[in-house]
Design a protein around this motif. Structure first.
Motif, mmCIF file in Angstrom:
data_model
loop_
_atom_site.group_PDB
_atom_site.id
_atom_site.type_symbol
_atom_site.label_atom_id
_atom_site.label_comp_id
_atom_site.label_asym_id
_atom_site.label_seq_id
_atom_site.Cartn_x
_atom_site.Cartn_y
_atom_site.Cartn_z
ATOM 1 N N LEU A 92 0.837 -1.214 0.000
ATOM 2 C CA LEU A 92 0.000 0.000 0.000
ATOM 3 C C LEU A 92 0.867 1.259 0.000
ATOM 4 O O LEU A 92 1.931 1.289 0.623
ATOM 5 C CB LEU A 92 -0.916 -0.001 1.231
ATOM 6 C CG LEU A 92 -1.858 -1.202 1.338
ATOM 7 C CD1 LEU A 92 -2.694 -1.110 2.604
ATOM 8 C CD2 LEU A 92 -2.763 -1.298 0.105
ATOM 9 N N ARG A 93 0.350 2.278 -0.675
ATOM 10 C CA ARG A 93 1.092 3.550 -0.760
ATOM 11 C C ARG A 93 0.198 4.689 -0.273
ATOM 12 O O ARG A 93 -1.041 4.616 -0.418
ATOM 13 C CB ARG A 93 1.496 3.818 -2.216
ATOM 14 C CG ARG A 93 2.517 2.814 -2.743
ATOM 15 C CD ARG A 93 2.917 3.142 -4.165
ATOM 16 N NE ARG A 93 1.860 2.894 -5.136
ATOM 17 C CZ ARG A 93 1.672 1.739 -5.782
ATOM 18 N NH1 ARG A 93 2.476 0.717 -5.554
ATOM 19 N NH2 ARG A 93 0.694 1.593 -6.650
ATOM 20 N N GLU A 115 -3.654 5.864 -1.428
ATOM 21 C CA GLU A 115 -4.483 4.821 -2.063
ATOM 22 C C GLU A 115 -5.814 4.623 -1.324
ATOM 23 O O GLU A 115 -5.921 4.832 -0.116
ATOM 24 C CB GLU A 115 -3.705 3.507 -2.138
ATOM 25 C CG GLU A 115 -2.604 3.573 -3.194
ATOM 26 C CD GLU A 115 -2.050 2.210 -3.564
ATOM 27 O OE1 GLU A 115 -1.913 1.946 -4.772
ATOM 28 O OE2 GLU A 115 -1.723 1.422 -2.660
ATOM 29 N N GLN A 116 -6.802 4.213 -2.109
ATOM 30 C CA GLN A 116 -8.134 3.889 -1.586
ATOM 31 C C GLN A 116 -8.219 2.365 -1.487
ATOM 32 O O GLN A 116 -7.973 1.660 -2.467
ATOM 33 C CB GLN A 116 -9.226 4.412 -2.521
ATOM 34 C CG GLN A 116 -9.176 5.915 -2.777
ATOM 35 C CD GLN A 116 -9.403 6.713 -1.493
ATOM 36 O OE1 GLN A 116 -10.288 6.398 -0.698
ATOM 37 N NE2 GLN A 116 -8.584 7.748 -1.290
ATOM 38 N N VAL A 117 -8.588 1.873 -0.298
ATOM 39 C CA VAL A 117 -8.515 0.427 -0.035
ATOM 40 C C VAL A 117 -9.850 -0.084 0.483
ATOM 41 O O VAL A 117 -10.530 0.587 1.266
ATOM 42 C CB VAL A 117 -7.411 0.135 1.020
ATOM 43 C CG1 VAL A 117 -7.289 -1.357 1.291
ATOM 44 C CG2 VAL A 117 -6.068 0.703 0.571
ATOM 45 N N GLN A 176 -1.126 3.014 6.752
ATOM 46 C CA GLN A 176 -0.160 2.934 5.640
ATOM 47 C C GLN A 176 -0.535 3.827 4.456
ATOM 48 O O GLN A 176 0.345 4.244 3.707
ATOM 49 C CB GLN A 176 -0.015 1.483 5.163
ATOM 50 C CG GLN A 176 0.630 0.599 6.230
ATOM 51 C CD GLN A 176 0.912 -0.819 5.732
ATOM 52 O OE1 GLN A 176 0.623 -1.169 4.592
ATOM 53 N NE2 GLN A 176 1.485 -1.641 6.597
ATOM 54 N N VAL A 177 -1.824 4.091 4.246
ATOM 55 C CA VAL A 177 -2.211 4.905 3.078
ATOM 56 C C VAL A 177 -2.324 6.395 3.407
ATOM 57 O O VAL A 177 -2.590 7.213 2.527
ATOM 58 C CB VAL A 177 -3.519 4.393 2.406
ATOM 59 C CG1 VAL A 177 -3.319 2.991 1.875
ATOM 60 C CG2 VAL A 177 -4.698 4.478 3.364
ATOM 61 N N GLY A 211 -4.954 8.842 1.649
ATOM 62 C CA GLY A 211 -5.693 7.630 1.329
ATOM 63 C C GLY A 211 -6.736 7.309 2.383
ATOM 64 O O GLY A 211 -6.800 7.971 3.424
#
Ligand SMILES: C[S@@+](CC[C@H](N)C(=O)[O-])C[C@H]1O[C@@H](n2cnc3c(N)ncnc32)[C@H](O)[C@@H]1O
Length: 270
Positions: free
Chosen positions: A37-38, A41-43, A60-61, A65
């Protein structure tokens, strides 16, 4: 399934959430490493349960994110929300819904799941719905179990307890193993619209207890080992548990008892 996760199993997982997350720490770390994950980002976290991986992913995002955890279990989501309220990252949100049919407002860059996708009644439909929320090229990253026969955390209790059972217990039919065969998973995800499906076998340590008695108590309370114990007549239970403790003693170290688990890290792209 929704009923099971809102009654017995869900209440059990919710009551034991911190302990179970400690046991499954290595699985969560392996999953999130694979997800890569960066920030920004959408998770989507499918079958997020008590939210451990959702909250780790959210950290993590950040910044920029966000993570949505979806689950059918009200008791487990209550734990997830409480964890977030007591200092968890603000960029996580939990949705109480069936991931098989509930379309979520994407587009997501990544859908992850730690053992949350094996309980679908219509897996093709479920993964089609999940894929529908991913942007083109979006990633799917799942942790699923390999078969029980190659999982020492199950074969060890199985051998110790099985000696006292009236009939052998075959764990392969349990729903937690429905995605343990690559021959099933690859075509399933392909039919649901995914490409580049890969299953990487990984062996991870499960820290099942602080000492032998603690580990035996934990294992005896988990679904598969409970099923093995249920096949032992009442009169043989104490002897079965004594044999389990004796088998676990061979794995006791200064920091507790670790047993190996065999999982798949399943990756695919939309
Ligand atoms: C084995 S637990 C794993 C929970 C969590 N991912 C973890 O690692 O702690 C499986 C989870 O999948 C959820 N689940 C099962 N079927 C589901 C569905 N159709 N939609 C959403 N969640 C589902 C259950 O409620 C449960 O929380």
């Amino acid at each position: 399934m929704a009923q099971i996760w809102n009654d017995d199993d869900g209440e059990r997982w919710a009551a034991d959430a911190d302990r179970r997350d400690r046991v499954l720490t290595s699985v969560g770390e392996t999953l999130l490493t694979a997800a890569g994950l960066r920030p920004g980002e959408q998770v989507l976290d499918v079958g997020c349960g008590c939210g451990a991986t959702t909250l780790l992913a959210a950290a993590q995002v950040a910044p920029g994110g966000a993570v949505i955890g979806i689950d059918v279990s009200a008791p487990m989501l209550r734990v997830a929300c409480a964890r977030q309220e007591s200092g968890g990252p603000a960029n996580a949100r939990f949705v109480h819904a069936d991931a098989q049919t509930h379309p979520l407002p994407g587009p997501f860059d990544v859908a992850i799941s730690r053992f949350g996708t094996m309980f679908f009644t219509d897996p093709v439909r479920a993964f089609t719905t999940i894929g529908g929320g991913l942007r083109p090229g979006g990633r799917l990253v799942l942790a699923t179990w390999q078969p029980p026969g190659v999982n020492p955390w199950l074969t060890l209790p199985g051998e110790a307890i099985g000696r006292h059972a009236t009939a052998p217990v075959d764990l392969r039919d349990r729903s937690m193993f429905t995605q343990s065969d690559p021959v099933v998973v690859e075509p399933l995800l392909t039919r649901a619209g995914f490409r580049d499906v890969r299953l990487e076998g990984v062996r991870v340590p499960l820290h099942v207890g602080s000492d032998v008695a603690d580990a035996a108590g934990y294992l005896a309370a988990t679904g598969p080992v409970r099923a093995q114990l249920a096949a032992v007549p009442e009169t043989g239970r104490n002897a079965a548990l004594a044999d389990l403790r004796a088998a676990l003693a061979g794995h006791a170290e200064a920091d507790g008892v670790c047993l190996e688990a065999a999982i798949w890290i399943v990756t695919a792209s939309r």
